[in-house]
Structure formats: C-alpha cells, structure tokens
Design an enzyme around this catalytic site. Structure first.
Site, mmCIF file in Angstrom:
data_model
loop_
_atom_site.group_PDB
_atom_site.id
_atom_site.type_symbol
_atom_site.label_atom_id
_atom_site.label_comp_id
_atom_site.label_asym_id
_atom_site.label_seq_id
_atom_site.Cartn_x
_atom_site.Cartn_y
_atom_site.Cartn_z
ATOM 1 N N ASN A 9 0.869 -1.177 0.000
ATOM 2 C CA ASN A 9 0.000 0.000 0.000
ATOM 3 C C ASN A 9 0.909 1.231 0.000
ATOM 4 O O ASN A 9 1.503 1.560 1.020
ATOM 5 C CB ASN A 9 -0.895 -0.036 1.246
ATOM 6 N N LYS A 11 0.146 4.270 -0.295
ATOM 7 C CA LYS A 11 -0.470 5.464 0.329
ATOM 8 C C LYS A 11 -0.213 6.688 -0.556
ATOM 9 O O LYS A 11 -0.131 6.549 -1.774
ATOM 10 C CB LYS A 11 0.038 5.633 1.762
ATOM 11 N N HIS A 94 -9.326 1.194 5.093
ATOM 12 C CA HIS A 94 -8.034 1.416 5.757
ATOM 13 C C HIS A 94 -8.210 2.368 6.941
ATOM 14 O O HIS A 94 -8.994 3.310 6.875
ATOM 15 C CB HIS A 94 -7.013 1.980 4.757
ATOM 16 N N GLU A 96 -6.515 4.729 7.947
ATOM 17 C CA GLU A 96 -6.279 6.150 7.649
ATOM 18 C C GLU A 96 -7.520 6.767 7.006
ATOM 19 O O GLU A 96 -7.815 7.941 7.215
ATOM 20 C CB GLU A 96 -5.038 6.289 6.753
ATOM 21 N N GLU A 166 -5.209 -4.759 10.639
ATOM 22 C CA GLU A 166 -4.146 -3.773 10.807
ATOM 23 C C GLU A 166 -4.378 -3.003 12.113
ATOM 24 O O GLU A 166 -5.118 -2.022 12.129
ATOM 25 C CB GLU A 166 -4.157 -2.781 9.634
ATOM 26 N N GLY A 172 2.873 2.283 10.779
ATOM 27 C CA GLY A 172 3.828 3.368 10.603
ATOM 28 C C GLY A 172 4.557 3.754 11.872
ATOM 29 O O GLY A 172 5.245 4.762 11.931
ATOM 30 N N SER A 212 3.723 -2.223 10.259
ATOM 31 C CA SER A 212 5.172 -2.301 10.463
ATOM 32 C C SER A 212 5.760 -3.669 10.138
ATOM 33 O O SER A 212 6.660 -4.147 10.833
ATOM 34 C CB SER A 212 5.547 -1.879 11.890
HETATM 35 P P1 13P Z 1 3.290 0.307 7.657
HETATM 36 O O1 13P Z 1 3.784 -0.976 7.065
HETATM 37 O O2 13P Z 1 4.014 1.517 7.171
HETATM 38 O O3 13P Z 1 3.159 0.229 9.150
HETATM 39 O O4 13P Z 1 1.766 0.495 7.111
HETATM 40 C C1 13P Z 1 0.884 -0.543 7.196
HETATM 41 C C2 13P Z 1 -0.333 -0.182 6.439
HETATM 42 O O5 13P Z 1 -1.056 0.720 6.795
HETATM 43 C C3 13P Z 1 -0.620 -0.925 5.200
HETATM 44 O O6 13P Z 1 -1.896 -0.629 4.723
#
Ligand code: 13P
Length: 249
Positions: A9, A11, A94, A96, A166, A172, A212
């Site tokens: 992803n 982003k 997601h 976010e 997640e 992150g 992560s």
């Molecule tokens: P990270 O791997 O940067 O923690 O992000 C995970 C994520 O949100 C994948 O959709």
C-alpha cells in the site's frame, strides 16, 4: 488452500517518475512466487502502473473508491472507473480512511456492495486502536468492524474478499504486533467468520496482517497458521525490502 498475498500500500507516496522507477526496480527483484503480489499506487499513477505491469504477475490495485456509480462527488473515483482501466482489486476501510476521512462502518458497507456489484475484489481493512488494546476491547472492536460492514453479505461474496487486520497502533510506528498477537487475532477473526458462515467459508478466506511488517519480522509473522500474508506500507516503497518480505513465505 487459501491464497497467500503480499500487497504494498503505497499510500500518498510517489509521483509519476518515482512510480515508474519503483516499478522498474520491482520487476528486477521479481521472481516467480506462490504468493500473489500486489501494489497500490495513487490514483494519478494507476493507469500508467497498470499498463506497465499488464503482462506481469504483479497486480496493480486501488487504494480506495466511492460507493456511487457516478455523479456529483467532487474528487472521488467510482468502482466502474477503476474497472474501466483494468483494475480488479480495491483496498477498503483502511484505518487512515477511517481516521482522517471519517469513513464509518455504514459507509464502508456501501462501498463493499458497490465494489462487489462491479466485480471488484476487496482487501477489507480493520483493526483496533491502542486504547482498545489497552482496555482489552480489541476483539470486540474488530468483531463489530467486520460485522457492521460485511455480515449482510452471502457466504459466496467472500470469494472476492480478503481481510486485512491492521492494528492502528502498529501502523507506521515501527511497533509490530507480536506474531502471537497477530495469530490470536487472526484465529479470533476466523472463528467469528465460522460462527456466521461456517467453517468451510472461514477457512477459505485469506487474512493478511498489516502494521510495520519489515524484512526482519515478516518470516515469523507469516509463519503463523492463520496469517496468510501482509499489507505492507513503508517497506513497500523500497523494492528490495518489499521482495525480502515477499520471499519470507
Ligand atoms: P506500515 O507498514 O508503514 O506500518 O503500514 C501498514 C499499512 O497501513 C498498510 O496498509
């Protein structure tokens, strides 16, 4: 056999030139895999990415879509628009999107319906916040996220749904759920699905872990019996790291 999947992803990262560079690097790192490999570039780079990887095993997928077919929704993209450029899979829910764009379970149920009606496969994301984990409510939060957005569906719809657990506190942050925490939650998710749809359906659904995942922890996480792969953020922006994760299977 459930599908093993590793999806990157991206982003809101990478302009067109950076997207082209990263795809070239991914192609160089690629070797045939049992796991399905996907990348989700931003909307502006989807068409270019799709064309570049048209005859390649790496699938280009979308990060989001609107529930409506078309209309006055400035700034949005519909399922049929994604389909029209060849996209077959979309990430929905997601954290976010939930946190920064106020996406609710109710809205996500509409998006899920629209995606399925248009023949898109869904990677459906959910996960608890740190406060839920600390108060011991993580299972009930995850259960309600799944029930509210998905449990109106028939069992057959799950042929086109991949789940992605997640935990928000691990995204992150560099803090990963331990392999045991991931396994416990994935087993709980599978049990929740089995209670509603039966064991056969629940055993057939791929459940990815995200938060992560890095080259140094992927093997242990993917080694757990109910973890069928990963949704990778930061580490998917580097071709070598991404393939080190893919190769952890
Ligand atoms: P990270 O791997 O940067 O923690 O992000 C995970 C994520 O949100 C994948 O959709």
């Amino acid at each position: 056999m459930r599908k093993q999947i590793v999806a990157g992803n991206w982003k809101m990262n990478n302009d067109l030139a950076q997207t082209e560079t990263l795809i070239t690097e991914l192609k160089m790192q690629y070797s045939p895999q049992d796991a399905e490999i996907m990348i989700a570039p931003s909307f502006t780079n989807l068409w270019q990415s799709f064309n570049t990887l048209k005859d390649h095993a790496i699938e280009v997928i979308a990060q989001n879509m609107h529930f409506a077919e078309s209309g006055a929704y400035t700034g949005e993209v519909s399922a049929s628009m994604l389909k029209s450029i060849g996209i077959q899979t979309v990430i929905l829910g997601h954290s976010e999107r939930r946190a920064f764009f106020y996406e609710t379970d109710e809205l996500l149920a509409k998006k899920v319906n629209a995606a399925l009606q248009n023949g898109l496969r869904i990677i459906f994301c959910f996960g608890e916040e740190l406060k839920d984990r600390k108060s011991g409510n993580h299972e009930s939060v995850v259960e309600s996220q799944i029930k509210n957005a998905l449990f109106h569906l028939e069992a057959s719809a799950f042929e086109n749904i991949v789940l992605a657990y997640e935990p928000v506190w691990a995204i992150g942050t560099g803090e990963t759920a331990s392999p045991e925490q991931a396994q416990d939650m994935h087993a709980f998710i599978r049990k929740t699905l089995a209670n509603k749809y039966g064991k056969e359906t629940s055993e057939s659904i791929s459940i990815l872990y995200g938060g992560s995942v890095k080259p140094n922890n992927a093997k242990e996480i993917f080694g757990k019996p109910d973890v069928d792969g990963g949704l990778i953020g930061g580490a998917s922006l580097n071709a070598e790291d991404f393939f080190a994760i893919v190769n952890a299977f």
